[in-house]
Enzyme design. Structure first.
Site, short mmCIF file in Angstrom:
data_model
loop_
_atom_site.label_atom_id
_atom_site.label_comp_id
_atom_site.label_asym_id
_atom_site.label_seq_id
_atom_site.Cartn_x
_atom_site.Cartn_y
_atom_site.Cartn_z
CE LYS A 1 -8.01 0.27 1.23
NZ LYS A 1 -7.38 0.12 -0.09
CB SER B 1 -8.30 -3.57 -1.13
OG SER B 1 -7.55 -2.38 -1.30
CB SER C 1 -7.20 -1.04 -4.14
OG SER C 1 -6.88 -2.40 -4.07
#
Lengths: 103, 477
Positions: free
Chosen positions: B81, B156, B180
């Site tokens: 990420k 997210s 997330s």
């Protein structure tokens, strides 16, 4: 506790956000909705309840010593400066004023 | 072997590397080809490190040829990420303000993976600074759900979830502050695992809400999640919150769940989920029963309050953590006069709408006259929420709810209604507020869209939690 437009302007100043009037209007509506939701906490009995604190290690502080890095790392850090003069970070003057501004 | 190489689990790929049947270059090339073929449409990646990945794969194959492989992850292609630092690579955290920022060092997690021989394919898309539940808040455009391109992948960590679900990598890492990792895992039909707060170092993770943030794996199997978790967990002098007295993590797989007590929190199973989600997760609970688990109803008060606590504490910490993005030392700068204008113009121009909203909310909750009513009150309710979980875990080993109230929603559907977007997190945030480990597992589909079952374990008992997850998973295949 309703939020006024003036409150929002103050908050935006505190948060260092230069927001146009139209966005302040949207934020007023959005924040009202969220504050309306979180208001339910006021009904939870927290008499004699301590605020939560995450335990973390306190077995002493790290030595306050500079650690060295290699040249590539150093140059990467410097290259991330928005503006630089040589190896120095260049920032705007703190006390500069707008033209015609006094004091 | 009929499965394409990029569709292997990490465990399968690791065995084939070990036996010499495939090379890391084969695996890495298969993933890079998949990225080339699919990512134009899905947009899971912000940056792909093609040549670096090939070089790393070749080095891994070289080590293995000499009998010097580092372990099960040596040569495994993974995605990271974009809020975790990879030295020499851009790290934007999904924000325009960091569009030119290059990481000077590795995050602790990345360094550990590098030392274990992992191959980094690239950085995945995310909501700006990890603030969002749809990946639509990325400054670089949304990621699409591989199961339906008109729907969100969740957020997210939506880029990581979509990359794993479409087999562009064998596994990925996400971060979880309020759900997330787990929510996008549920919406994309993969495994998402958030470890106990204090298990994994956040050094080199762009901070969102430091008292809640935790890094974890996103994979296609529970065993893979355990493998990746094992590689990244542990004490780090660079993160004071990493626990020194946590019990060691030792996977303890089991085939049946005799003696395991599963709790269904009454308050969570009320209104507020679609029938499809309820039926699918309930069928999952039945499967746990068939494996021998005892299922009981438990009382877990403060479900709604946990979301309220989260949406106060998180913005407060966000407003503090994002104060550093002022255009001075790094990131973009819009210069104005006086200095105040430089700060205010820079932040207004380069922080996105959700970041601005949360900064304002946090500034409000921390400001004079409101601190006691909001921040302090929320910290007190947090104490009660933790106590409620402690009570529940006296009676059961894991708690089960759905991961999300609905399946993946349409792009744009919740973008103009922040509160509706926040309610996406209703089943996941309590875990962060209490600092617990939790796992989202695929448990079914409705109209082609995946549904996630949410398993919550007790503090630092990841091995027990993952064992229940794996037993469930095995019963399904």
């Amino acid at each position: 506790m309703p939020l006024t437009r003036e409150d929002l302007k103050t908050l935006a100043d505190l948060a260092r956000l230069d927001l146009p009037e139209e966005e302040l209007g949207r934020m007023e509506k959005d924040l009202e909705a969220v504050l309306g939701y979180v208001d339910r906490l006021q009904h939870v009995d927290t008499k004699d309840v301590e605020p939560f604190c995450m335990p973390s290690r306190v077995e002493g502080w790290r030595e306050d010593v500079a650690s060295m890095c290699d040249e590539v790392t150093r140059e990467t850090i410097l290259s991330n400066f928005p503006t630089r003069k040589g190896d120095l970070l260049s920032v705007p003057a703190v006390f500069d004023k707008k033209k015609g501004e006094r004091g | 072997m009929s499965k394409p190489l990029n569709e292997l689990t990490i465990t399968e790929a690791s065995d084939l590397l070990e036996s010499g049947d495939v090379s890391s270059l084969d695996l890495t090339t298969a993933c890079l080809d998949c990225i080339k073929e699919m990512d134009g449409a899905i947009h899971a990646f912000l940056d792909v490190f093609e040549q670096d990945a090939i070089d790393a794969a070749n080095r891994s194959d070289g080590r293995r040829a000499k009998g010097a492989a580092e372990g099960p992850l040596d040569g495994i292609p993974l995605a990271i990420k974009d809020n975790m630092l990879v030295q020499g690579k851009r790290c934007t955290a999904g924000s325009q303000i960091l569009s030119t920022h290059v990481a000077a060092s590795d995050a602790t997690v990345v360094r550990k993976l590098r030392d274990a021989g992992a191959v980094f394919l690239g950085k995945t898309n995310m909501d700006e600074f990890a603030m969002g539940s749809s990946t639509e808040q990325s400054a670089y455009g949304p990621t699409k759900n591989p199961h339906d391109m008109e729907r969100v992948p969740g957020g997210s960590s939506g880029g990581s979830a979509a990359a794993v679900a479409s087999h562009m990598c064998l596994g990925a890492f996400g971060s979880d502050t309020g759900g997330s990792i787990r929510q996008p895992a549920a919406l994309c039909g993969i495994v998402g695992f958030k470890p106990t707060y204090g298990r994994v170092s956040r050094s080199g993770l762009v901070a969102m809400a430091s008292s809640l943030d935790q890094i974890g794996p996103m994979t296609t199997s529970v065993e893979d999640a355990a493998l990746l978790f094992e590689a990244i967990h542990g004490v780090d002098p660079q993160d004071q919150t990493t626990s020194t007295d946590a019990p060691a993590f030792v996977p303890a797989w089991r085939d049946d769940l005799t003696d395991v007590r599963v709790g269904l929190p009454r308050q969570a199973w009320g209104e507020g989920m679609t029938d499809e989600v309820r039926d699918s997760v309930m069928a999952g609970v039945e499967a746990l029963k068939e494996l021998g688990a005892t299922v009981v109803d438990v009382d877990l008060p403060y479900a709604d309050e946990a979301l309220a606590v989260y949406y106060l504490l998180m913005p407060c910490e966000v407003s503090a953590n994002l104060a550093r993005f002022d255009g001075m030392r790094f990131g973009l700068r819009n210069e104005g006069v006086p200095l105040f204008e430089t700060y205010a113009a820079t932040r207004a121009a380069h922080l996105g709408p959700e970041a601005r909203r949360r900064v304002l909310l946090g500034t409000y909750a921390l400001s004079r006259g409101y601190y006691d009513a909001y921040y302090l009150k929320a910290k007190k309710v947090q104490t009660r929420i933790r106590a409620a979980y402690e009570q529940a875990f006296r009676d059961v080993d894991v708690l089960v709810t759905p991961t999300t109230p609905t399946t993946a929603f349409r792009l744009g559907e919740k973008l103009s209604d922040p509160l509706a977007m926040y309610l996406e997190d209703i089943f996941t945030v309590g875990v962060n507020v209490a600092g617990l480990p939790a796992l989202s597992l695929p448990c079914g589909k409705s109209a082609g869209l995946p549904i996630g079952m949410h398993l919550v374990g007790s503090w630092f008992r990841e091995a027990d939690l993952l064992a229940v997850g794996r037993a469930f998973e095995s019963s399904r295949t």
